[in-house]
Design a protein around this motif. Sequence first.
Motif, mmCIF file in Angstrom:
data_model
loop_
_atom_site.group_PDB
_atom_site.id
_atom_site.type_symbol
_atom_site.label_atom_id
_atom_site.label_comp_id
_atom_site.label_asym_id
_atom_site.label_seq_id
_atom_site.Cartn_x
_atom_site.Cartn_y
_atom_site.Cartn_z
ATOM 1 N N GLY A 66 4.610 10.251 -1.257
ATOM 2 C CA GLY A 66 4.373 10.758 -2.607
ATOM 3 C C GLY A 66 4.250 12.272 -2.640
ATOM 4 O O GLY A 66 4.774 12.930 -3.544
ATOM 5 N N GLY A 67 3.564 12.837 -1.672
ATOM 6 C CA GLY A 67 3.460 14.293 -1.579
ATOM 7 C C GLY A 67 4.808 14.949 -1.351
ATOM 8 O O GLY A 67 5.106 16.001 -1.925
ATOM 9 N N GLY A 84 -0.990 2.241 5.399
ATOM 10 C CA GLY A 84 -0.079 2.226 4.259
ATOM 11 C C GLY A 84 -0.421 3.282 3.225
ATOM 12 O O GLY A 84 0.460 3.932 2.663
ATOM 13 N N VAL A 85 -1.723 3.488 2.967
ATOM 14 C CA VAL A 85 -2.143 4.508 2.007
ATOM 15 C C VAL A 85 -1.790 5.902 2.520
ATOM 16 O O VAL A 85 -1.306 6.749 1.766
ATOM 17 N N VAL A 86 -1.999 6.147 3.781
ATOM 18 C CA VAL A 86 -1.683 7.462 4.338
ATOM 19 C C VAL A 86 -0.175 7.724 4.306
ATOM 20 O O VAL A 86 0.269 8.795 3.868
ATOM 21 N N ALA A 111 -8.175 11.709 -1.493
ATOM 22 C CA ALA A 111 -9.483 11.325 -0.974
ATOM 23 C C ALA A 111 -9.958 10.021 -1.607
ATOM 24 O O ALA A 111 -10.496 9.152 -0.921
ATOM 25 N N VAL A 112 -9.748 9.869 -2.919
ATOM 26 C CA VAL A 112 -10.136 8.631 -3.592
ATOM 27 C C VAL A 112 -9.326 7.456 -3.058
ATOM 28 O O VAL A 112 -9.856 6.372 -2.800
ATOM 29 N N LEU A 113 -8.017 7.649 -2.868
ATOM 30 C CA LEU A 113 -7.174 6.577 -2.338
ATOM 31 C C LEU A 113 -7.596 6.189 -0.923
ATOM 32 O O LEU A 113 -7.686 5.008 -0.596
ATOM 33 N N CYS A 114 -7.851 7.183 -0.083
ATOM 34 C CA CYS A 114 -8.269 6.884 1.294
ATOM 35 C C CYS A 114 -9.649 6.246 1.324
ATOM 36 O O CYS A 114 -9.892 5.326 2.099
ATOM 37 N N ALA A 172 0.831 -1.207 0.000
ATOM 38 C CA ALA A 172 0.000 0.000 0.000
ATOM 39 C C ALA A 172 0.862 1.252 0.000
ATOM 40 O O ALA A 172 0.566 2.213 -0.716
ATOM 41 N N ILE A 173 1.936 1.245 0.772
ATOM 42 C CA ILE A 173 2.854 2.387 0.776
ATOM 43 C C ILE A 173 3.456 2.582 -0.610
ATOM 44 O O ILE A 173 3.466 3.685 -1.157
#
Length: 109
Positions: A98-99, A90-92, A54-57, A28-29
């Motif tokens: 990425g940011g 992992g997404v966060v 937002a879509v990823l979260c 996920a990361i």
Amino acid sequence: MKKLAKWLSEHAWVLGDGGKDTTLHLWAILATAILMSVFGAMGWIGIEFEILMAVLCFGATIVPPIVAVTIAAVRREKWNPWYWFPLVIGVVIGGLIGGFICFVFGWHG
């Protein structure tokens, strides 16, 4: 990725015990950091980045439990969302990485 998860659980702090949850967390990361970096390089800035995150979260927090409940109901199994929290975290973390990559390369607008 399983070997990396096992090694990280032994030598560094990582979410989980080195099994499926840690592997999913690392995937996920990686996937989120790559997606954020690619879309940043394509010129997505400002609100577009916020919508992407937002879509990823949403995809990580809402869709997997619904799919798991549906599968458990169809197969008449016990619902066990072992992957839910590692996926969300992992997404966060991947989004933050990425940011940061987009900020370093000047893709932030």
